[in-house]
Design an enzyme around this catalytic site. Structure first.
Site: not given
Length: 252
Positions: A188, A220, A127
């Site tokens: 994502d 994600h 992330c």
């Protein structure tokens, strides 16, 4: 390789690292017991914070024969639950890129200075930590390999740049100093497949050593076993690629 008759042990604990500008920050440190030599890995946590996932993953690297350290990049913002501290950081626009680079490089030097070190150190983040991985590997020569797991805002439009995040990591591609592995989900949007393709084109243009893998049916955070985003098949394949990549670039 794991054998049923092998010796196995590790030490895991919170420690203090001298980070950016000489600031003392917390870190979670796990390393195998034994003479080594062991490669090192710095883990850069995500914006959900310096949380249980990162402690568990740090120990996982130690289990696999790495001295592993995860610095608390939010140490200066205060203490509390990881979620509460992350909320404060998010509300304040994140932490400065320059500070992150300093904290992560300092952590790498701790690992390289261990008497059991084999002299090689890798870097991995998910992330926001994936973004920071690309940034740090481009602003430092301390690392021998880097893994970006779905790092959003490696590609940034000009209106997203701030005083704390003044340059998009993709704009440092010419300075990338380590082989890069990228793991991404096709569903994502941060990064989107189009942004991943843009990053890949920049890596090709500058002749960098990299390998990117895009996973269909994943979005994600597909490594996060404790979240609905978890995708077991894609996550297990992704971990296999991490172990292979670090094994090739960080072995003695």
């Amino acid at each position: 390789m794991y054998r049923t008759d092998m010796y196995e042990g590790m030490l895991a604990e919170t420690v203090t690292v001298t980070g950016h500008n000489g600031d003392a920050i917390g870190a979670y440190f796990a390393r195998p017991l034994g003479e080594g030599p062991f490669p090192g890995v710095v883990l850069i946590h995500h914006l959900p914070g310096w949380d249980e996932f990162y402690r568990e993953t740090t120990r996982r690297f130690a289990h696999h024969g790495y001295a592993a350290i995860s610095p608390n990049l939010y140490h200066r913002e205060g203490h509390g639950t990881p979620e509460d501290v992350a909320a404060m950081v998010r509300a304040d626009g994140g932490v400065p890129d320059e500070q992150v680079v300093g904290d992560v490089v300092a952590s790498a030097r701790v690992l390289r200075g261990l008497p059991t070190s084999n002299g090689k150190v890798g870097l991995i983040g998910t992330c926001s930590g994936g973004r920071h991985t690309v940034l740090v590997a481009s602003r430092s020569t301390e690392f021998d390999a880097a893994v970006d797991c779905w790092g959003g805002r490696v590609v940034m439009p000009e209106d997203e740049l701030t005083e704390k995040l003044p340059v998009a990591p993709i704009d440092y591609t010419a300075d990338l100093a380590a082989p890069l592995l990228g793991l991404f989900g096709a569903d994502d949007q941060s990064p989107s497949p189009e942004q991943v393709a843009q990053h890949e084109e920049a890596l090709r243009e500058h002749g960098k050593e990299y390998e990117f893998h895009m996973y269909e049916g994943a979005g994600h955070g597909f490594f996060y076993w404790n979240r609905p985003a978890y995708r077991i098949d894609q996550a297990m394949d992704g971990w296999d690629k991490v172990w292979d990549f670090f094994g090739r670039h960080l072995s003695s």
